[in-house]
Design a protein around this motif. Sequence first.
Motif, PDB file in Angstrom:
ATOM      1  N   GLY A 118       0.783  -1.228   0.000  1.00 23.81           N
ATOM      2  CA  GLY A 118       0.000   0.000   0.000  1.00 23.81           C
ATOM      3  C   GLY A 118       0.816   1.279   0.000  1.00 23.81           C
ATOM      4  O   GLY A 118       0.268   2.368   0.237  1.00 23.81           O
ATOM      5  N   ALA A 119       2.113   1.184  -0.291  1.00 24.93           N
ATOM      6  CA  ALA A 119       2.992   2.355  -0.213  1.00 24.93           C
ATOM      7  C   ALA A 119       2.503   3.510  -1.083  1.00 24.93           C
ATOM      8  O   ALA A 119       2.647   4.678  -0.725  1.00 24.93           O
ATOM      9  N   PHE A 120       1.922   3.195  -2.237  1.00 25.67           N
ATOM     10  CA  PHE A 120       1.512   4.234  -3.185  1.00 25.67           C
ATOM     11  C   PHE A 120       0.008   4.508  -3.159  1.00 25.67           C
ATOM     12  O   PHE A 120      -0.503   5.212  -4.035  1.00 25.67           O
ATOM     13  N   ASP A 121      -0.712   3.955  -2.171  1.00 19.78           N
ATOM     14  CA  ASP A 121      -2.170   4.071  -2.162  1.00 19.78           C
ATOM     15  C   ASP A 121      -2.647   5.519  -2.258  1.00 19.78           C
ATOM     16  O   ASP A 121      -3.556   5.829  -3.036  1.00 19.78           O
ATOM     17  N   GLU A 122      -2.063   6.402  -1.469  1.00 11.30           N
ATOM     18  CA  GLU A 122      -2.482   7.800  -1.472  1.00 11.30           C
ATOM     19  C   GLU A 122      -1.945   8.544  -2.689  1.00 11.30           C
ATOM     20  O   GLU A 122      -2.615   9.387  -3.275  1.00 11.30           O
ATOM     21  N   ALA A 123      -0.718   8.214  -3.062  1.00 15.57           N
ATOM     22  CA  ALA A 123      -0.045   8.953  -4.140  1.00 15.57           C
ATOM     23  C   ALA A 123      -0.757   8.823  -5.479  1.00 15.57           C
ATOM     24  O   ALA A 123      -0.741   9.753  -6.297  1.00 15.57           O
ATOM     25  N   VAL A 124      -1.383   7.674  -5.734  1.00 20.52           N
ATOM     26  CA  VAL A 124      -1.984   7.443  -7.057  1.00 20.52           C
ATOM     27  C   VAL A 124      -3.367   8.067  -7.208  1.00 20.52           C
ATOM     28  O   VAL A 124      -3.892   8.146  -8.332  1.00 20.52           O
ATOM     29  N   LYS A 125      -3.950   8.519  -6.123  1.00 21.51           N
ATOM     30  CA  LYS A 125      -5.328   9.007  -6.188  1.00 21.51           C
ATOM     31  C   LYS A 125      -5.432  10.275  -7.030  1.00 21.51           C
ATOM     32  O   LYS A 125      -4.697  11.241  -6.831  1.00 21.51           O
ATOM     33  N   GLY A 126      -6.337  10.240  -8.008  1.00 13.08           N
ATOM     34  CA  GLY A 126      -6.660  11.432  -8.772  1.00 13.08           C
ATOM     35  C   GLY A 126      -5.724  11.793  -9.906  1.00 13.08           C
ATOM     36  O   GLY A 126      -5.923  12.813 -10.559  1.00 13.08           O
TER      37      GLY A 126
ATOM     38  N   GLU B 190      -0.658  -2.342  -7.977  1.00  9.75           N
ATOM     39  CA  GLU B 190      -1.740  -2.775  -7.081  1.00  9.75           C
ATOM     40  C   GLU B 190      -2.465  -1.567  -6.491  1.00  9.75           C
ATOM     41  O   GLU B 190      -3.694  -1.563  -6.357  1.00  9.75           O
ATOM     42  N   SER B 191      -1.693  -0.532  -6.133  1.00 12.72           N
ATOM     43  CA  SER B 191      -2.316   0.693  -5.635  1.00 12.72           C
ATOM     44  C   SER B 191      -3.177   1.339  -6.709  1.00 12.72           C
ATOM     45  O   SER B 191      -4.271   1.855  -6.435  1.00 12.72           O
ATOM     46  N   VAL B 192      -2.699   1.320  -7.947  1.00 17.35           N
ATOM     47  CA  VAL B 192      -3.464   1.865  -9.069  1.00 17.35           C
ATOM     48  C   VAL B 192      -4.795   1.141  -9.207  1.00 17.35           C
ATOM     49  O   VAL B 192      -5.862   1.763  -9.368  1.00 17.35           O
ATOM     50  N   LEU B 193      -4.744  -0.169  -9.146  1.00 17.25           N
ATOM     51  CA  LEU B 193      -5.954  -0.967  -9.325  1.00 17.25           C
ATOM     52  C   LEU B 193      -7.003  -0.633  -8.263  1.00 17.25           C
ATOM     53  O   LEU B 193      -8.204  -0.568  -8.554  1.00 17.25           O
ATOM     54  N   LYS B 194      -6.532  -0.391  -7.040  1.00 14.70           N
ATOM     55  CA  LYS B 194      -7.458  -0.165  -5.929  1.00 14.70           C
ATOM     56  C   LYS B 194      -7.887   1.296  -5.768  1.00 14.70           C
ATOM     57  O   LYS B 194      -9.017   1.576  -5.372  1.00 14.70           O
ATOM     58  N   HIS B 195      -6.984   2.227  -6.075  1.00 12.56           N
ATOM     59  CA  HIS B 195      -7.231   3.602  -5.638  1.00 12.56           C
ATOM     60  C   HIS B 195      -7.097   4.694  -6.699  1.00 12.56           C
ATOM     61  O   HIS B 195      -7.421   5.845  -6.428  1.00 12.56           O
ATOM     62  N   ALA B 196      -6.599   4.390  -7.884  1.00  7.11           N
ATOM     63  CA  ALA B 196      -6.280   5.463  -8.835  1.00  7.11           C
ATOM     64  C   ALA B 196      -7.514   6.183  -9.346  1.00  7.11           C
ATOM     65  O   ALA B 196      -7.514   7.397  -9.516  1.00  7.11           O
ATOM     66  N   GLY B 197      -8.557   5.440  -9.635  1.00  5.31           N
ATOM     67  CA  GLY B 197      -9.772   6.070 -10.160  1.00  5.31           C
ATOM     68  C   GLY B 197      -9.878   5.923 -11.670  1.00  5.31           C
ATOM     69  O   GLY B 197      -8.893   5.643 -12.361  1.00  5.31           O
TER      70      GLY B 197
END
Length: 346
Positions: free
Chosen positions: A72-80, A114-121
Amino acid sequence: MPAVSSPAKVLVSGANGFLAVYIIKDLLERGYTIRGTVRSESKNAYLLNLFKKEAQDGKFELVVVPDITAPGAFDEAVKGVDAIEHTASPYHYKADDPSEIIDPAVKGTIGILESVLKHAGPQLKRVVVTSSISAIMSPESNGVLTEKNWNDSSITQVRELGRAADQGAKYRASKSLAEKVAWEFVEKNKSKIAWDLTTLCPPFVYGPILHDVRSPEELNSSMALFYEAIFTKRKTLGELAQIQSGWVDARDVSLGHVRALEVPAAGGERFILSGGEAIWQDWFDVLNELDIPDFNVPVGTPGAGKAFKYKQTFDNSKAKEVLGIKFHEKPETALDIVNDLRAKGW
């Protein structure tokens, strides 16, 4: 295939790296908004000063991702964000256990996807991953290599020999494995994603320094080799004679990253970003012909590069045709590097 254009928002991982700073500069100049990731707050000041106006205008921001291998290291970074330039990956020849270099490369790549898949939008359109010519060639490769080639032999060597594998094999395996997992991830999740993937494979990358380097000892590996060969002459002519490689100007690699975002046909493709091949005698000859005042360059055996028979060469026609890149020639790159490093007092 999806593509982006300014003023889209682009995430650049490893924002303080040699190539990443060029990419950020080029994207900002084209009107993009940038979110960069760094490993610690201490890395922020230089970049925020370098891109001061853009930061003040809300066009440039930095976020801290202390460990790119953490879940989850990039979870916040990929948002938006509308696109991603994933450049964060180790480049060194100092690993004892192969996992020291393979894990950050592979886990960092799979982790951001993985972060993109879950959180990128749904607005995300393209992910560009900086791979390497090392994912294409191995010491056993012969002839003209294209994007269809893969370096599997270094992976095999590392799996069979572990710590006893040579350092080059450990690095090459890290790049091959990281790129492979990216393509495998996209294939596995193709029914869930609306974005596409592009990978870029440069060889040795040379160019003036934009990132935060305060002494020659802090130079990245490619530029450290150039500095040792041309400036300090710590590498003997015999040692340098053993090195044959592809090379590319950092500014061309950066342009490749920009075009990889913007060109629709770049989606789902990998590209060799090589300006050509060289032995060190070529660089000696170029710099001696430039005859830079008060700058002594090794002489070696003038002209030896013209008859040199390369074991492997790299076909860059796809990058020229699809991405529209006109690669720098050696004289311009060499002169710009020398002027830059001398201006730094090195």
